[in-house]
Write an enzyme that holds these catalytic residues in place. Structure first.
Site, PDB file in Angstrom:
ATOM      1  N   CYS A  63       0.821  -1.212   0.000  1.00 39.10           N
ATOM      2  CA  CYS A  63       0.000   0.000   0.000  1.00 39.10           C
ATOM      3  C   CYS A  63       0.857   1.264   0.000  1.00 39.10           C
ATOM      4  O   CYS A  63       1.696   1.442   0.900  1.00 39.10           O
ATOM      5  CB  CYS A  63      -0.911  -0.019   1.220  1.00 39.10           C
ATOM      6  SG  CYS A  63      -1.785   1.529   1.519  1.00 39.10           S
ATOM      7  N   TYR A 195      -5.731   5.509  -8.768  1.00 41.72           N
ATOM      8  CA  TYR A 195      -6.891   4.717  -8.352  1.00 41.72           C
ATOM      9  C   TYR A 195      -8.150   5.160  -9.091  1.00 41.72           C
ATOM     10  O   TYR A 195      -8.998   4.323  -9.432  1.00 41.72           O
ATOM     11  CB  TYR A 195      -7.092   4.820  -6.840  1.00 41.72           C
ATOM     12  CG  TYR A 195      -6.049   4.087  -6.047  1.00 41.72           C
ATOM     13  CD1 TYR A 195      -6.234   2.751  -5.678  1.00 41.72           C
ATOM     14  CD2 TYR A 195      -4.860   4.705  -5.670  1.00 41.72           C
ATOM     15  CE1 TYR A 195      -5.277   2.069  -4.966  1.00 41.72           C
ATOM     16  CE2 TYR A 195      -3.892   4.031  -4.961  1.00 41.72           C
ATOM     17  CZ  TYR A 195      -4.098   2.711  -4.607  1.00 41.72           C
ATOM     18  OH  TYR A 195      -3.133   2.025  -3.904  1.00 41.72           O
TER      19      TYR A 195
END
Length: 324
Positions: A63, A195
C-alpha cells in the site's frame, strides 16, 4: 476490500454505480494525534503522548499510503520505538489478513488476531467503514490513534523528536504554505489519480482522471529539471508522498490501472529522482516489490479476474541517478 457495518464484516467492493463509474475514496475515521506532551492535535482528542514503545503500526508493504509511514519511521529513527505488523499482500473476501508469508508478512505481532478488521473492532465494536492501512495503535489505551497516513507522517515528523533526538524536519513551518498546494495537486491527480483510473467503471470516469494524471507527471518532470527536489534543495514530505506512487508506477499502475500513456522510465528527471530517493539510507528496505506486484494483480478481481501475475518490467532502482 470489504467494510464493517456496525461492527459486522461485509465483503463489498466500492460502489461506482451511484457515481457514474467514478472511484471516490472515503475519509479516514480515526483522526487523533500523537503529540510531544499529549495535548490534542488539530483533530481528535488529547491523551496520546509520544512515549517510546507505546505505539504500534499496522501496515501493508503493498500500500502506498502505508508506505509513507514506514519511510518516516525510518527517516526519523523510530524503528526502536514503534513496532510494526505487516498484513499479507492478498486482500480477498476477508480484506487485509494477518496470514504470514516469506516476504515480510509476519502476522499480528501484538494480539495474534487473524484479520485487520479485528483491530478496528477492538477499538470500536460498532465501527462502520472501510478497513484500511496504515493503522497507528495505542497499546496503553487500547485504541486506534489514526488511520490517516498524511497525518501519521506529520506525527512521526515532529512528535517524537525529544525521544529520538532526531530533529530532521520534513514539514518546516516556513515552507508549509508552499508545500501544501503541491501535496494537494499530487494527491488529487496522481496519488489518488491512479486509483481513479484503475477503479473507474465507465469510460467517462477514466477519461476524466487519466488526462490530469499525465498533466501532473509532465508538470513534475519540468519542475525537476530546474530543482533537485520538489521544493528546492531540501527534501520535504512532498517528495516522500510522491515517491510511494512513483516507485509503483511501472510495476503496477502503468499496466494494471491503465495509466499507460507513458512509463516512469520515459520521464528522464522523474526516473532519476525516484532512483535517488530509493537509494537514500533505509528507504530501499521499506520497498517490497514481491508484495506490491502480488497485491495489485491478485487482489483486484474486478480488474484481473483470472489473477494472472504479469512478468513486469525490468527496473534497476540502484542505477546511478546522476542528480546533484
Amino acid at each position: 476490500m470489504g467494510l464493517l457495518v456496525n461492527g459486522v464484516w461485509q465483503d463489498k467492493w466500492y460502489d461506482t454505480d451511484s457515481t457514474g463509474g467514478k472511484f471516490q475514496r472515503a475519509d479516514a475515521k480515526f483522526r487523533n494525534w500523537v503529540t510531544a506532551d499529549g495535548t490534542a492535535g488539530p483533530t481528535g482528542g488529547a491523551g496520546f503522548r509520544a512515549d517510546s514503545g507505546r505505539y504500534h503500526l499496522y501496515v501493508s508493504m503493498a500500500c502506498p499510503w502505508a508506505h509513507r509511514t514506514l519511510i518516516f519511521r525510518e527517516l526519523k529513527g523510530l524503528s526502536d520505538h514503534i513496532g510494526i505488523s505487516v498484513v499479507h499482500p492478498d486482500m480477498l473476501q476477508d480484506g487485509w489478513t494477518f496470514q504470514t508469508d516469506d516476504h515480510g508478512a509476519r502476522g499480528d505481532m501484538l494480539y495474534g488476531l487473524p484479520f485487520a478488521r479485528d483491530i478496528y473492532t477492538r477499538a470500536d465494536p460498532t465501527f462502520s467503514g472501510r478497513v484500511t492501512v496504515p493503522i497507528l495503535w495505542d497499546k496503553e489505551r487500547g485504541t486506534i490513534v489514526s488511520n490517516e497516513s498524511s497525518e501519521i507522517i506529520r506525527m512521526f515528523n515532529a512528535a517524537f523528536d525529544e525521544v529520538t533526538g532526531n530533529t530532521a524536519d520534513y514539514w518546516p513551518q516556513q515552507m508549509r504554505n508552499a508545500i501544501d498546494p503541491v501535496n494537494a495537486r499530487i494527491y488529487d491527480t496522481l496519488n489518488n489519480g491512479v486509483y481513479k483510473c484503475g477503479f473507474a467503471t465507465s469510460q467517462q470516469a477514466y477519461d476524466a482522471a487519466i488526462t490530469p494524471l499525465f498533466d501532473t507527471l509532465d508538470w513534475l518532470e519540468a519542475r525537476l529539471a530546474d530543482t533537485r527536489y520538489l521544493m528546492g534543495d531540501a527534501l520535504t514530505e512532498a517528495d516522500w508522498r510522491l515517491f510511494t506512487t512513483l516507485v509503483r508506477f511501472d510495476p503496477v499502475y502503468h499496466l494494471h490501472f491503465k495509466c499507460n500513456r507513458k512509463r516512469l522510465l520515459d520521464f528522464a528527471n522523474l526516473w532519476a529522482y525516484t532512483r535517488e530517493l530509493f537509494q537514500m539510507p533505509g528507504v530501499a528496505g521499506t520497498v517490497n516489490f514481491d508484495h506490491i506486484i502480488r497485491h495489485y494483480h491478485y487482489s483486484h478481481e474486478t480488474i484481473n479476474p483470472n489473477r494472472i501475475i504479469p512478468i513486469g518490467p525490468e527496473l534497476d532502482f540502484m542505477e546511478p541517478h546522476g542528480r546533484s
